[in-house]
Design a protein around this motif. Structure first.
Motif, short mmCIF file in Angstrom:
data_model
loop_
_atom_site.label_atom_id
_atom_site.label_comp_id
_atom_site.label_asym_id
_atom_site.label_seq_id
_atom_site.Cartn_x
_atom_site.Cartn_y
_atom_site.Cartn_z
N PRO A 157 49.09 -9.43 5.38
CA PRO A 157 48.42 -8.27 5.98
C PRO A 157 49.39 -7.09 6.12
CG PRO A 157 48.05 -10.27 7.28
CD PRO A 157 49.10 -10.60 6.27
N PRO A 199 51.51 -4.63 8.00
CA PRO A 199 52.04 -4.71 9.37
C PRO A 199 51.75 -3.44 10.18
CG PRO A 199 53.83 -4.47 7.77
CD PRO A 199 52.56 -4.47 6.98
N VAL A 248 41.80 6.41 10.30
CA VAL A 248 43.20 6.80 10.42
C VAL A 248 43.27 8.32 10.54
CG1 VAL A 248 45.49 6.69 9.34
CG2 VAL A 248 43.86 4.85 8.95
N ILE A 307 40.96 -1.68 18.36
CA ILE A 307 42.30 -1.10 18.41
C ILE A 307 42.13 0.42 18.34
CG2 ILE A 307 44.52 -0.96 17.21
CD1 ILE A 307 43.74 -3.83 16.07
N ARG A 308 42.64 1.12 19.38
CA ARG A 308 42.44 2.57 19.47
C ARG A 308 43.70 3.38 19.14
NH1 ARG A 308 37.55 3.96 18.48
NH2 ARG A 308 36.00 3.02 19.86
N GLU A 309 44.85 2.70 19.15
CA GLU A 309 46.08 3.38 18.75
C GLU A 309 47.02 2.36 18.13
OE1 GLU A 309 48.20 5.46 21.87
OE2 GLU A 309 49.83 6.01 20.50
N ALA A 310 47.39 2.63 16.90
CA ALA A 310 48.31 1.73 16.19
C ALA A 310 49.01 2.53 15.10
CB ALA A 310 47.55 0.54 15.60
N TYR A 311 50.17 2.04 14.69
CA TYR A 311 50.97 2.74 13.68
C TYR A 311 51.38 1.78 12.57
CZ TYR A 311 51.10 6.19 17.35
OH TYR A 311 50.72 7.10 18.31
N PHE A 312 51.48 2.32 11.37
CA PHE A 312 51.95 1.51 10.24
C PHE A 312 53.44 1.23 10.40
CE2 PHE A 312 48.24 3.75 8.58
CZ PHE A 312 47.52 2.68 8.07
N VAL A 362 44.46 -6.90 10.46
CA VAL A 362 43.49 -5.98 11.08
C VAL A 362 42.70 -5.24 10.00
CG1 VAL A 362 44.82 -5.61 13.21
CG2 VAL A 362 45.15 -4.06 11.30
N GLN A 363 41.47 -4.96 10.34
CA GLN A 363 40.58 -4.19 9.46
C GLN A 363 40.67 -2.75 9.95
OE1 GLN A 363 38.35 -5.58 7.07
NE2 GLN A 363 37.77 -3.50 6.49
N ILE A 364 41.27 -1.89 9.14
CA ILE A 364 41.46 -0.50 9.55
C ILE A 364 40.23 0.33 9.16
CG2 ILE A 364 42.90 1.55 9.26
CD1 ILE A 364 45.24 -0.49 8.68
N THR A 383 45.02 -17.93 6.75
CA THR A 383 46.12 -18.88 6.54
C THR A 383 46.77 -19.20 7.90
OG1 THR A 383 47.81 -17.14 6.31
CG2 THR A 383 46.63 -17.77 4.32
N ALA A 411 40.36 0.18 14.57
CA ALA A 411 40.66 -1.01 13.76
C ALA A 411 40.22 -2.23 14.55
CB ALA A 411 42.15 -1.08 13.46
N TYR A 412 39.98 -3.31 13.82
CA TYR A 412 39.50 -4.55 14.45
C TYR A 412 40.35 -5.73 14.00
CZ TYR A 412 35.58 -1.55 15.50
OH TYR A 412 34.83 -0.51 15.96
N PHE A 413 40.49 -6.70 14.90
CA PHE A 413 41.22 -7.91 14.55
C PHE A 413 40.38 -8.74 13.58
CE2 PHE A 413 42.93 -6.70 18.71
CZ PHE A 413 44.28 -6.71 18.42
N ALA A 455 51.08 8.80 10.71
CA ALA A 455 49.66 8.49 10.69
C ALA A 455 49.31 7.60 11.89
CB ALA A 455 49.29 7.79 9.39
N VAL A 456 48.19 7.88 12.54
CA VAL A 456 47.76 7.07 13.69
C VAL A 456 46.46 6.36 13.34
CG1 VAL A 456 47.30 7.08 16.18
CG2 VAL A 456 48.58 8.97 15.14
N ILE A 457 46.45 5.05 13.54
CA ILE A 457 45.23 4.28 13.35
C ILE A 457 44.41 4.43 14.63
CG2 ILE A 457 44.26 1.98 12.96
CD1 ILE A 457 47.11 1.38 11.61
N ARG A 458 43.19 4.98 14.50
CA ARG A 458 42.35 5.27 15.67
C ARG A 458 41.20 4.28 15.85
NH1 ARG A 458 45.05 7.66 19.40
NH2 ARG A 458 45.97 9.64 18.77
N GLN A 475 51.87 -1.69 14.26
CA GLN A 475 52.33 -1.77 15.64
C GLN A 475 51.15 -1.36 16.51
OE1 GLN A 475 55.73 -2.28 16.64
NE2 GLN A 475 55.00 -2.29 18.74
N ALA A 494 36.99 -6.54 20.43
CA ALA A 494 38.09 -5.67 20.84
C ALA A 494 38.31 -4.59 19.77
CB ALA A 494 39.36 -6.49 21.02
N LYS A 519 53.71 -13.85 9.59
CA LYS A 519 52.86 -12.86 8.91
C LYS A 519 52.33 -11.86 9.93
CE LYS A 519 51.31 -15.90 5.27
NZ LYS A 519 50.15 -16.46 4.55
N PRO A 520 52.13 -10.61 9.51
CA PRO A 520 51.54 -9.64 10.44
C PRO A 520 50.12 -10.07 10.85
CG PRO A 520 52.45 -8.55 8.49
CD PRO A 520 52.46 -10.03 8.20
N PRO A 523 58.19 -4.73 22.11
CA PRO A 523 56.84 -4.99 22.63
C PRO A 523 56.62 -6.45 23.03
CG PRO A 523 56.80 -4.79 20.24
CD PRO A 523 58.19 -4.47 20.68
#
Lengths: 216, 216
Positions: A61, A63, B69, A79-84, B64-66, B89, B82-84, B77-80, A65, A77, B60-61, B15
């Motif tokens: 996947p 990666p 962005v 995710i509202r804020e994440a970074y590559f 997430v389904q993005i 695996t 995304a879902y787990f 770039a900020v992911i605004r 943060q 759930a 492994k990371p 984190p």
């Protein structure tokens, strides 16, 4: 759950399709290739291998943060804020017939050479470490101008990388690729059936070390 | 870049520390363990192995389904949205001495058994596929009540899983774990030095298959 448009066509929320469409704009894909990215083609081969139990190789996947997650009641759930994040390894790994397989996929529009700037230092380090542990490390390169694909073993990359660090050229000439890498012939399905070529690579390596032993 | 507080202590933006602190609330960690999660402990061992070039094993990371962005000007770039996603695996894989290593980490508070509900069907399928390709598949289980750690090989899991599917018990008794799994002794650093135990597991497997051949 499937959603149908009034015209009967299926709605496909597949993000890969969007990505492909976007990339297709500035690239001249041949019809046989149907605008697939190299990643799509490798995933297609990997699915084929897993289904037939020929090899178990997966893409890792991307990666990210994760900083902020919301938990709306009665739904998943978000995710509202994440970074590559920068990956610390290559993108693909797995196992075939007892061999650890580890590689990355790279594409170039160049007709004359493969530019080494496509590879990150941490990826070279990772492939070096894998090689030390007797894993099989390489990159799959697609020369999009010719629609030709090659497995470039880590030792070929390493040689070129060291030459670059000594002030020599910053790319591997296409003629070197043709001579030292292993070409993946394209077929209908999977389009790039790279597993038999890995087998060639492993056999060439083991023959190479055998003849070295004889010399000693 | 390192930042120091006025008291001279290093500022750590790690984190994992936050995550541990949160988990620590409802778990009774012994002082020696310092509130580390099993994931932290395995990452510590993996870092140790990579730095000393003993093995190349990574987590492994999280997949997430993005969906959305944003690209703010002059910043990352900020992911605004995304879902787990469910992983297809196990979480950890890599290579040691030519062996493909593949595992997941599981923790249980139970004192009497390891509940099989901790393992997902797709993880069992994946470990089965890895085993067929001559990879080494297992789980690392931590019994938090005793602070004891075990490598449970896939064949032990498989036997229990098949029994469960035949209507038998839904867990592996702790006595079976003690008998059929491989305990990882804890030490100072890395706390769980699991690599020598994998070696034991591989040796036991190869001896096992040798004696089967003799019987035939």
């Amino acid at each position: 759950m499937t959603i149908r448009y009034p015209n009967g066509k299926l709605y496909s929320p597949n993000p890969t399709v969007q990505k492909t469409a976007k990339k297709g704009k500035d690239k001249d894909y041949s019809f046989s290739n149907r605008g697939k990215t190299l990643e799509d083609e490798i995933n297609e081969a990997n699915d084929y291998y897993v289904k037939r139990r020929l090899a178990i190789i997966h893409k890792k996947p991307v990666p990210v943060q994760i900083v902020k997650v919301e938990y709306p009641s009665r739904s998943a759930a978000v995710i509202r804020e994440a970074y590559f994040r920068t990956p610390s390894t290559t993108d693909y790994n797995g196992v075939w017939n007892g061999h650890y397989i580890d590689f990355d996929a790279k594409e170039t529009a160049s007709k004359s050479s493969f530019p080494l700037k496509n590879i990150h230092v941490h990826q070279m380090t990772h492939m070096q470490q894998v090689t030390e542990q007797n894993g099989v490390a390489f990159i799959i390169v697609r020369f999009s101008a010719f629609e030709r694909y090659f497995i470039v073993p880590y030792d070929v990359l390493q040689k070129a990388w060291l030459a670059m660090e000594n002030g020599e050229r910053k790319s591997i000439p296409f003629s070197t690729i043709e001579k030292e890498a292993f070409e993946i012939p394209t077929s209908y399905y999977p389009r790039i059936d790279y597993l038999p070529i890995i087998q060639q690579l492993i056999e060439a390596k083991s023959h190479g070390s055998e003849s070295e032993e004889i010399v000693e």
